[in-house]
Design an enzyme around this catalytic site. Structure first.
Site, short mmCIF file in Angstrom:
data_model
loop_
_atom_site.label_atom_id
_atom_site.label_comp_id
_atom_site.label_asym_id
_atom_site.label_seq_id
_atom_site.Cartn_x
_atom_site.Cartn_y
_atom_site.Cartn_z
CB SER A 43 -0.93 0.01 1.22
OG SER A 43 -1.87 -1.04 1.15
CD GLU A 64 1.25 0.31 12.93
OE1 GLU A 64 1.01 -0.08 14.10
OE2 GLU A 64 0.62 -0.12 11.94
CG PHE A 89 -1.95 2.56 10.58
CD1 PHE A 89 -3.19 2.85 11.13
CD2 PHE A 89 -1.90 1.68 9.51
CE1 PHE A 89 -4.35 2.28 10.64
CE2 PHE A 89 -3.05 1.09 9.01
CZ PHE A 89 -4.28 1.39 9.58
CG HIS A 115 -3.35 4.86 2.32
ND1 HIS A 115 -2.07 4.48 1.95
CD2 HIS A 115 -4.20 4.05 1.66
CE1 HIS A 115 -2.15 3.48 1.09
NE2 HIS A 115 -3.42 3.21 0.88
#
Length: 317
Positions: A43, A64, A89, A115
């Site tokens: 992604s 993360e 995130f 994103h």
């Protein structure tokens, strides 16, 4: 209708795709670069680099906070870690680790949040990074970049790898309009004026730059001359460009795909208030979480539109 269409701009790559391509292309030039991924490389597009340089790519899984700490360790050994995940995130889940393992020791780590904003659409509010610029700007020593198209993203990727110190690069999911051409200049901390004008200035970044150009095109039909500035670097802000715009055009509108507080609007307002106060208006997400939905429908519902920018201009002029 996509942002930029009214001005005849063509749709190009998504900024996340341009970043992935650029990182791969720069692999030989920057042998110290390694990627640290949280199992979303398909992604964030770090997988493009990983497929070419597998020995320089590390996937730590969906963790993360650990991902950022690993990056800090790699930077301490002389590597240039590029840490990529969804903006929400990365900045929200791992903020303390970014603060203590990257910002405080001033590590040469490049944080890439993809994103970002509400234009990711159907993924919904849990995955929409709408406060990431504010969080990144609050960290001492952190450079914060929000690119508008593929060409500027590739240039920004190279610039952040050249830069010594922590950087946050914000990228989007949808394809965006082509604003720049190959060879156009990109400099960290130096805004680009993409349209000249004398009556009012629109300062924007990310996908809202194309929206600002559309708004300027529409307003020109009504005899309003609009300057459009791509403020791709939120921190350090190009204060000189802001001061010049305030002095020469007498009014400023700021457009961004971010919450109202702590982002580009706040940074520009601080600069304007300290030097040359002028009427200002803001186009942003406001003070709310968005919802799941079609990306264009969400931009329309939450006021990230050409019409909203035009209305804001008329409010200050």
């Amino acid at each position: 209708m996509y942002l930029g269409e009214q001005s005849g701009l063509k749709i190009g790559q998504a900024t996340r795709d341009a970043f992935g391509d650029a990182l791969k292309e720069l692999g030989d030039k920057f042998p110290g670069v390694v990627t640290v991924d949280g199992d979303v490389g398909n992604s964030t597009r770090t997988e493009v680099f990983a497929q070419t340089y597998p020995e320089r790519a590390f996937n730590v899984g969906i963790a993360e906070s650990n991902m950022v700490s690993v990056a800090g360790g790699l930077a301490s050994t002389g590597h240039i870690p590029v840490v990529a995940s969804f903006a929400a995130f990365l900045l929200c889940n791992a903020y303390d680790q970014i603060r203590m393992s990257i910002s405080f020791p001033n590590m040469n780590v490049k944080l890439v949040g993809t994103h970002a904003g509400i234009s990711i659409g159907e993924d919904g509010p849990s995955q929409m990074g709408i406060e990431d610029v504010s969080l990144a700007c609050s960290l001492p020593g952190m450079v914060v970049i929000v690119t508008a198209d593929a060409v500027s993203t590739k240039a920004a990727t190279a610039a952040m790898l050249e830069y010594e110190g922590p950087v946050y690069l914000r990228l989007g999911r949808p394809k965006v309009s082509e604003i720049y051409s190959a060879g156009d200049t990109f400099e960290i901390g130096k805004a680009n004026t993409v349209r000249e004008g004398d009556d009012v200035t629109i300062i924007a970044n990310g996908l809202m730059v194309a929206g600002a150009i559309d708004a300027a095109t529409k307003l020109s039909e009504e005899g309003v001359s609009v300057r459009v500035i791509d403020m791709h670097t939120v921190k350090p802000l190009d204060v000189e460009a802001v001061q010049k715009a305030a002095h020469e055009t007498g009014a400023i509108v700021v457009a961004e795909e971010h919450l109202a507080h702590g982002g580009l609007g706040s940074a520009v307002a601080m600069a304007v208030s300290q030097t040359n106060p002028v009427p200002m208006a803001y186009v942003n997400v406001g003070d709310c979480f968005a919802e799941s939905g079609d990306p264009q429908g969400l931009l329309d519902k939450y006021g990230l539109t050409v019409a909203a920018i035009v209305e804001a201009v008329k409010k200050v002029k």
